[in-house]
Design a protein around this motif. Structure first.
Motif, short mmCIF file in Angstrom:
data_model
loop_
_atom_site.label_atom_id
_atom_site.label_comp_id
_atom_site.label_asym_id
_atom_site.label_seq_id
_atom_site.Cartn_x
_atom_site.Cartn_y
_atom_site.Cartn_z
N PRO A 17 0.83 -1.20 0.00
CA PRO A 17 0.00 0.00 0.00
C PRO A 17 0.86 1.26 0.00
N THR A 18 0.24 2.39 -0.29
CA THR A 18 0.89 3.69 -0.14
C THR A 18 0.36 4.32 1.13
N ILE A 19 1.27 4.70 2.01
CA ILE A 19 0.91 5.21 3.32
C ILE A 19 1.36 6.66 3.43
N GLY A 20 0.42 7.55 3.74
CA GLY A 20 0.74 8.95 3.99
C GLY A 20 0.79 9.21 5.48
N ILE A 21 1.76 9.97 5.93
CA ILE A 21 1.92 10.24 7.35
C ILE A 21 2.12 11.74 7.57
N VAL A 22 1.34 12.30 8.47
CA VAL A 22 1.45 13.70 8.85
C VAL A 22 2.09 13.77 10.23
N ALA A 40 6.01 -1.11 2.00
CA ALA A 40 5.05 -0.13 1.54
C ALA A 40 5.76 1.12 1.03
N ARG A 41 5.06 1.88 0.20
CA ARG A 41 5.55 3.20 -0.22
C ARG A 41 5.08 4.20 0.83
N VAL A 42 6.01 4.92 1.42
CA VAL A 42 5.71 5.86 2.48
C VAL A 42 5.95 7.28 2.00
N ILE A 43 4.93 8.13 2.13
CA ILE A 43 5.07 9.55 1.85
C ILE A 43 4.64 10.31 3.10
N ALA A 44 5.20 11.48 3.32
CA ALA A 44 4.97 12.13 4.61
C ALA A 44 5.20 13.62 4.52
N CYS A 45 4.79 14.31 5.59
CA CYS A 45 5.09 15.73 5.74
C CYS A 45 5.33 16.01 7.22
N ASP A 46 6.19 16.97 7.47
CA ASP A 46 6.49 17.40 8.83
C ASP A 46 6.92 18.86 8.77
N THR A 59 13.63 6.56 4.71
CA THR A 59 12.31 5.97 4.93
C THR A 59 11.24 6.50 4.00
N VAL A 60 11.18 7.80 3.81
CA VAL A 60 10.09 8.46 3.10
C VAL A 60 10.48 8.69 1.64
N GLU A 61 9.55 8.36 0.72
CA GLU A 61 9.85 8.46 -0.71
C GLU A 61 9.43 9.78 -1.33
N ALA A 62 8.43 10.44 -0.75
CA ALA A 62 7.94 11.68 -1.34
C ALA A 62 7.22 12.49 -0.27
N VAL A 63 6.92 13.75 -0.60
CA VAL A 63 6.22 14.64 0.31
C VAL A 63 4.71 14.47 0.13
N LEU A 64 3.99 14.34 1.23
CA LEU A 64 2.54 14.21 1.19
C LEU A 64 1.92 15.58 0.96
N ASP A 65 1.21 15.72 -0.16
CA ASP A 65 0.49 16.96 -0.47
C ASP A 65 -0.79 16.60 -1.21
N ASP A 66 -1.54 17.59 -1.66
CA ASP A 66 -2.82 17.33 -2.33
C ASP A 66 -2.66 16.44 -3.55
N GLU A 67 -1.56 16.58 -4.26
CA GLU A 67 -1.34 15.78 -5.46
C GLU A 67 -1.10 14.31 -5.12
N GLU A 68 -0.53 14.05 -3.97
CA GLU A 68 -0.22 12.67 -3.58
C GLU A 68 -1.37 12.00 -2.82
N ILE A 69 -2.32 12.79 -2.31
CA ILE A 69 -3.41 12.22 -1.52
C ILE A 69 -4.16 11.11 -2.25
N PRO A 70 -4.50 11.26 -3.55
CA PRO A 70 -5.24 10.18 -4.22
C PRO A 70 -4.48 8.87 -4.29
N ALA A 71 -3.17 8.91 -4.18
CA ALA A 71 -2.38 7.67 -4.25
C ALA A 71 -2.38 6.91 -2.94
N CYS A 72 -2.83 7.55 -1.87
CA CYS A 72 -2.72 6.94 -0.53
C CYS A 72 -3.85 5.94 -0.27
N ASP A 73 -3.48 4.81 0.33
CA ASP A 73 -4.47 3.87 0.85
C ASP A 73 -4.84 4.23 2.29
N LEU A 74 -3.86 4.73 3.03
CA LEU A 74 -4.05 5.09 4.43
C LEU A 74 -3.27 6.36 4.71
#
Length: 306
Positions: A17-22, A40-46, A59-74
């Protein structure tokens, strides 16, 4: 609170899955490392640039933003309670646009805050308005240390997870919880329990917040500065959680003020009984108080083990 259920087995896990973390502190960083270790593919923001730079290296592959939100499962909100709500308010439209709650598609959003009523009230409202899935969550794991540097992939292995779903019909509730169970499976939680925001906050005021207050107050005795050479396991056990993040805990405790104040009152009353017995030189009364506490603890342990 519903009966505790075992965590899903490995066969129920979603494939990569693709996991977004704030938020990449201890909890968010541990989720990030656990999912990355599971493939899993992990994207995040801090908000801290140095933390993001360190996380992007390993650990983190990309920055979590509006463009990446649709790719997230969780999407896991692992910031302070107010910051969780702020992020949800800013990204609610993007979450809704990426979701179809009827078909059960789009990101499932959970938070990890130590209080639920304050977070879930607004989060459930935003989820209804914009059409995305949100479930309150509280992983029952942690350490006295904070920050990404202390995060570890095995922090949640075997730990309990408390889930707080929105009010839905039985079918919708079961389907949503099943999605969350499956998405969390790679992290390795031992059990799941389900409750309401109000029940969660009432219990957590005793099991977590009160323990931190008592520990924090205990080290304020002048004798604490003279204990070296006179202390062993009892001192270590009681003072472990005196070391804490005061900004985070102040926010959590104020969000749960009524419940925590009530628990503090109860322990003050109990301690007063011990002090009164000592001041009166009443050894039998003191013995009875100590025996009562011992009986209660043994009964609680027996309930847990049964």
């Amino acid at each position: 609170m519903t009966a505790v259920q075992d965590a899903p087995t490995g066969g129920e896990r979603a494939a990569q899955p693709t996991i977004g973390i704030v938020g990449l502190g201890l909890i968010g960083g541990s989720f990030a490392r656990a999912y990355a270790a599971a493939g899993a593919r992990v994207i995040a923001c801090d908000t801290d640039e140095d933390t993001m730079d360190a996380a992007m290296i390993e650990t983190v592959e990309a920055v979590l933003d509006d463009e990446e939100i649709p790719a997230c499962d969780l999407i896991i909100l692992a910031a302070y309670p107010d910051a969780c709500i702020e992020w949800l308010e800013e990204h609610a439209e993007a979450l809704g646009a990426a979701s179809d709650t009827v078909r059960g598609t789009g990101p499932v959003v959970i938070d990890t805050a130590g209080v639920k009523a304050a977070v879930c009230a607004r989060a459930f409202e935003l989820a209804r308005e914009h059409g995305f899935a949100f479930v309150g969550a509280h992983p029952m794991a942690g350490t006295e240390h904070s920050g990404f540097a202390h995060a570890r992939a095995n922090l949640f292995q075997g730990a309990p997870m408390v889930l707080v779903p929105p009010v839905l019909d039985d079918t919708g509730r079961l389907l949503l919880l099943d999605r969350v169970h499956t998405l969390l499976a790679p992290v390795g939680f031992g059990t799941f329990s389900v409750t309401t925001p109000e029940e969660h906050d009432e219990v957590i005021a005793y099991t977590s917040q009160l323990a931190h207050v008592v520990s924090n107050a205990y080290v304020k005795s002048p004798t604490a500065r003279e204990h070296h050479g006179f202390s062993a396991g009892s001192y270590r056990d009681l003072t472990r959680v005196a070391h804490l993040n005061p900004t985070m805990w102040a926010e959590l405790m104020c969000d749960d003020a009524e419940n925590l104040s009530r628990e503090i009152g109860r322990i003050i009353d109990a301690l007063s009984a011990y002090r009164d017995a000592l001041d009166a030189g009443d050894r039998e009364r003191l013995r009875a108080l100590l025996a009562e506490g011992d009986r209660i603890k043994r009964a609680l342990d027996d309930e847990r083990d049964s």
